[in-house]
Design an enzyme around this catalytic site. Sequence first.
Site, mmCIF file in Angstrom:
data_model
loop_
_atom_site.group_PDB
_atom_site.id
_atom_site.type_symbol
_atom_site.label_atom_id
_atom_site.label_comp_id
_atom_site.label_asym_id
_atom_site.label_seq_id
_atom_site.Cartn_x
_atom_site.Cartn_y
_atom_site.Cartn_z
ATOM 1 N N HIS A 1 -43.374 -16.949 -44.188
ATOM 2 C CA HIS A 1 -42.703 -16.471 -43.330
ATOM 3 C C HIS A 1 -41.438 -16.968 -43.213
ATOM 4 C CE1 HIS A 1 -46.560 -14.471 -41.453
ATOM 5 N NE2 HIS A 1 -47.150 -16.124 -41.901
ATOM 6 N N GLY B 1 -54.108 -2.863 -49.024
ATOM 7 C CA GLY B 1 -54.477 -3.388 -47.965
ATOM 8 C C GLY B 1 -54.640 -4.817 -47.551
ATOM 9 N N ASP C 1 -41.311 -6.224 -50.340
ATOM 10 C CA ASP C 1 -42.184 -5.573 -50.959
ATOM 11 C C ASP C 1 -41.343 -4.890 -51.577
ATOM 12 O OD1 ASP C 1 -43.185 -7.706 -49.144
ATOM 13 O OD2 ASP C 1 -45.026 -5.623 -48.449
ATOM 14 N N TYR D 1 -49.397 -12.106 -36.574
ATOM 15 C CA TYR D 1 -47.589 -12.187 -37.123
ATOM 16 C C TYR D 1 -46.533 -11.900 -36.130
ATOM 17 C CZ TYR D 1 -44.239 -9.945 -40.353
ATOM 18 O OH TYR D 1 -42.398 -9.910 -40.779
#
Length: 369
Positions: A19, A107, A157, A207
């Site tokens: 985060h 996922g 990512d 989030y």
Amino acid sequence: MMRSYQYFAPGRINLIGEHLDYNGGIVLPAALTLGIRLTLTPRNDNTITLRSASHTETVQVNVADEWSYDTAYQWCNYPLGVLALMKQEGFDIPACDLYYTSDLPEGAGLSSSAAIEVVTAFALLHYTGNHFDRVWLANFCCEVENNYIGVQCGIMDQYTVALGKKDHALQIDCRNLKHAYVPAGLQDYQWLVMNTNKPRSLVRSEYNIRRQECERALKALQYINSSISTLCDASVHMLPLLPDEVIRRRARHVINEQKRVKDAIESLQKNDINSLGRLLNESHASLRDDYEVTGFELDTLVNAAQSSEGCAGARMTGAGFGGCAIALVHRDACTELIKRVGEEYKRKTGLTATFYQTGIGDGVHAIFA
Ligand code: ADP
Ligand code: MG
């Protein structure tokens, strides 16, 4: 029979620095040896076919078609998003069969979405003889995920999938996107990825709440000290200035986690497994108590690993609320640890965890047969 071409893109874990991407911090992900393999077979007509070993849906399109996101598709929006954006950028799309096989869970927070985007874009550009830069490729695929798929992920990512390097962690400074490699040889230790197999229902809403909380913390601190441009610039001495207890804890996680990333880079450079393991444990505790993004399943899995013989440290990885955790485990202890942790997790949660003994591998590449 036409000759086929094969390509591979890895999944990724974040070793530490959770985060922090949207708080302008430094993150430390690594590409895995698990990933998605794509076989590209050229065709003589104007058709593109999409097939995946893990899905029944197959889709056939014409290279001259215009595509837009279609909720009727199960998985084909990912490759079609890449094709659509390539077209928009002026690349020729070749007629071909695209067939995906994978040992990466979908996922589960290991970024199979970035892997399928990056392997598709890399394969088509490589096959058509286009020269491109990997940073460009990462940004291009991030744009597919943000604007075509509609998921507001950061760049971590796609950067890791495109730029990862065997036995190295990738240090990315999310403020300026500069990256560097950190050697991550682990002596007799290895990374174990542990999947909670818990559906991540809360992840999107929570989030967004965390992002807002961090923005509030930053605004409040900037009011006092205008030289701070991101929450990662702040120091723990400033925390008492935040009146709201929850906001203070969120900021405390971000500031302490940033320090842990820097310490982890040093531990890797010194090959100090014990201190690296300790940092993983501290990171998990901070995500559990200050940032509150773990939940019963991740905590149970991580606790079981941490209290097992041969485990230097463990933490959740990814956004949280399910998904995966990682543990740094002595290779002689791995089999026994998997058995013990699996049993304890099943007994306490009723769920079956999946374990992956994976290495740190290279970013996307062609496989030469
Ligand atoms: P994560 O990136 O954490 O794995 P996402 O929800 O972002 O999770 O992406 C998962 C989606 O990516 C799947 O639902 C599927 O549509 C697509 N996908 C991933 N791997 C494959 C594969 N091997 N074949 C087809 N589609 C895949
Ligand atoms: Mg994803």
